[in-house]
Design a protein around this motif. Sequence first.
Motif, short mmCIF file in Angstrom:
data_model
loop_
_atom_site.label_atom_id
_atom_site.label_comp_id
_atom_site.label_asym_id
_atom_site.label_seq_id
_atom_site.Cartn_x
_atom_site.Cartn_y
_atom_site.Cartn_z
N LYS A 5 0.84 -1.20 0.00
CA LYS A 5 0.00 0.00 0.00
C LYS A 5 0.88 1.25 0.00
O LYS A 5 1.88 1.32 0.71
CB LYS A 5 -0.91 0.01 1.22
CG LYS A 5 -2.00 -1.04 1.18
CD LYS A 5 -2.92 -0.88 -0.03
CE LYS A 5 -4.02 -1.93 -0.03
NZ LYS A 5 -4.86 -1.86 -1.25
N GLY A 6 0.49 2.19 -0.82
CA GLY A 6 1.28 3.41 -0.95
C GLY A 6 2.27 3.36 -2.09
O GLY A 6 2.92 4.37 -2.39
N ALA A 7 2.41 2.19 -2.75
CA ALA A 7 3.33 2.09 -3.89
C ALA A 7 2.88 3.04 -5.00
O ALA A 7 1.70 3.33 -5.17
CB ALA A 7 3.37 0.66 -4.41
N ALA A 8 3.87 3.53 -5.75
CA ALA A 8 3.59 4.47 -6.84
C ALA A 8 3.46 3.71 -8.15
O ALA A 8 4.41 3.05 -8.59
CB ALA A 8 4.71 5.51 -6.92
N LEU A 9 2.29 3.81 -8.78
CA LEU A 9 1.99 3.05 -9.99
C LEU A 9 1.87 3.99 -11.19
O LEU A 9 1.12 4.98 -11.14
CB LEU A 9 0.67 2.28 -9.82
CG LEU A 9 0.54 1.43 -8.55
CD1 LEU A 9 -0.81 0.71 -8.55
CD2 LEU A 9 1.68 0.44 -8.44
N GLY B 80 -5.50 3.27 -2.03
CA GLY B 80 -4.31 3.59 -1.25
C GLY B 80 -3.01 3.68 -2.00
O GLY B 80 -1.95 3.93 -1.41
N TYR B 81 -3.04 3.50 -3.33
CA TYR B 81 -1.82 3.62 -4.12
C TYR B 81 -1.64 5.07 -4.59
O TYR B 81 -2.60 5.83 -4.66
CB TYR B 81 -1.87 2.69 -5.34
CG TYR B 81 -1.96 1.24 -5.00
CD1 TYR B 81 -0.83 0.53 -4.62
CD2 TYR B 81 -3.18 0.56 -5.05
CE1 TYR B 81 -0.90 -0.83 -4.31
CE2 TYR B 81 -3.27 -0.79 -4.74
CZ TYR B 81 -2.13 -1.48 -4.37
OH TYR B 81 -2.21 -2.81 -4.05
N ARG B 82 -0.40 5.42 -4.93
CA ARG B 82 -0.14 6.71 -5.59
C ARG B 82 -0.09 6.43 -7.08
O ARG B 82 0.66 5.56 -7.52
CB ARG B 82 1.18 7.31 -5.12
CG ARG B 82 1.48 8.68 -5.73
CD ARG B 82 2.61 9.38 -5.01
NE ARG B 82 3.89 8.71 -5.16
CZ ARG B 82 4.70 8.93 -6.20
NH1 ARG B 82 4.36 9.74 -7.18
NH2 ARG B 82 5.86 8.29 -6.25
N THR B 83 -0.88 7.15 -7.86
CA THR B 83 -0.99 6.83 -9.28
C THR B 83 -0.68 8.03 -10.15
O THR B 83 -0.89 9.19 -9.76
CB THR B 83 -2.41 6.31 -9.61
OG1 THR B 83 -3.37 7.32 -9.30
CG2 THR B 83 -2.73 5.05 -8.82
N TYR C 21 8.49 6.14 -9.81
CA TYR C 21 7.41 5.16 -9.75
C TYR C 21 7.96 3.77 -9.47
O TYR C 21 9.08 3.44 -9.85
CB TYR C 21 6.59 5.18 -11.04
CG TYR C 21 5.71 6.40 -11.15
CD1 TYR C 21 4.42 6.39 -10.64
CD2 TYR C 21 6.18 7.58 -11.72
CE1 TYR C 21 3.61 7.51 -10.71
CE2 TYR C 21 5.39 8.72 -11.79
CZ TYR C 21 4.10 8.67 -11.28
OH TYR C 21 3.31 9.78 -11.34
N ASP C 22 7.15 2.96 -8.79
CA ASP C 22 7.60 1.64 -8.34
C ASP C 22 7.21 0.52 -9.29
O ASP C 22 7.82 -0.56 -9.26
CB ASP C 22 6.98 1.34 -6.96
CG ASP C 22 7.37 2.38 -5.93
OD1 ASP C 22 8.56 2.69 -5.83
OD2 ASP C 22 6.45 2.88 -5.23
#
Length: 476
Positions: free
Chosen positions: A26-30, A51-54, A87-88
């Motif tokens: 959760k919180g990963a950047a996609l 909950g992700y950063r997009t 980004y992850d």
Amino acid sequence: MCKSKNSIIIQKQNDLDAKLDALLPKGAALFFIGIGGVSMSALAVIAKEQGYRTGGSDRAVSRNTEMLTSMGIPVFPGHAAENIEGYDAIIYNAAIGEQNPEYAAAKAKGLPLIYRADFLSYLMRGYKNGIGVAGMHGKSTTSAMISHLFLYAQRDPAILIGAELPELGRDFRSGHGDDFIFEACEYKDSFLSFRPSIAVVLNEEMDHPDYFKSMEQIHDSFHRYLQIPGKTGHAVINADDEDVLLSAEGCGVRTVTFGLENKEADYRGENIVFTDGFASFDIMKGQERFCHVVLSVPGKHNVYNALAAAAAADLCGITADVIVDGLHTFTGAARRMEFKGYLKNCGIKVPVYDDFGHHPSEVKTTLEGAKRMGYKRLRCVYQPHTYSRTAGLFEEFCGAFDAADEVIFADIYAAREVNTFGVSSEQLAARIPQAVYEPDWGNVMKMLVEGGEEGDLIVIMGAGDISKFAASAANL
């Protein structure tokens, strides 16, 4: 064999969940390549709400990219390697090749590259009821109809479909209830990545000839799709479609059927009456009358869609009275016989409807439904979609426009293809007595206006950019 295939699908889903759990905390950047697309923009918003950063990129500014920006989701104009910095993981779809600079940069960096369908499947994992609507046509209308029913029942569903719902102003919703309603597209077998607990199949016939080469291949794909719910789920299938029944044989899933002609169907439409194209009918459940429905969308095909929707809703515990009201208050989805207004500069009130139909059966069914609406003359403007479909189903297209009094063919919308088939709209028009070919949109508008008569109905159809013409033709 069926048990083995189902086990393989479930194992792949479990493996995918474990893999993405590790890759996407959760919180990963996609980063979404082509984030302005219908499904990609929806996935970006749903992921953000989970909950992700997009963020993402797209080659063109659109209504979707503007919507994303307004929600605080960054959108890069155009594709460039530097866009993915910070980004992850990368989400991509079938239209993105390895030559895409963002895809290539992510691969070089060793970043996770996640296929869109796999990511959607991952997002579905937390929902008790996954209702996937499949079939060569009717998917968007039926999934919209089911979505409207579940919203009307205040079930707080998650939604990801192929057409905008009027009550949402978009084609997706991040819900917090037990239900995820989605459109399950068969193209390139993408629906095999999803995880429906209720797998709806409306119909099967030849389409996507650039991928499907035979009905046997289609039967096999749908057979595997129908296995996904497993022994605890359901398949909801059209009992009047022999190809669907063939695909369902031996799928190992509890099967619920719907139909009009097959008297053994679990949910049947009887005592159908059409008033200006709109059907009212009884839904029979087994030998008992379940409810009486009055539809606000025209055509016999929508009776089938309503039966499928009612069956899925009933399986999820929605009561008959809510189904009755929900179906009656469903007025359609964007570009599915959508009323756009009246023809501009005509001097008389000529209604204009916009429709997404691009398969011969869709065209035929929609026009036959429009013919029942009580107008004196039915005029159709049609833009064929893809050279492969037009060439592969050419003879079927020649017989699809019989209900129309006049047809104007625009040029074929190429989409992802080049014309290696030697097919054209001009050839189609030459085979249809009431048809003409006109490649210039300005001349098409002139023909509609100058030839307009009291009692006309205009249907503008196609899956390409003809929707822009439909909007410009009407006084909105």
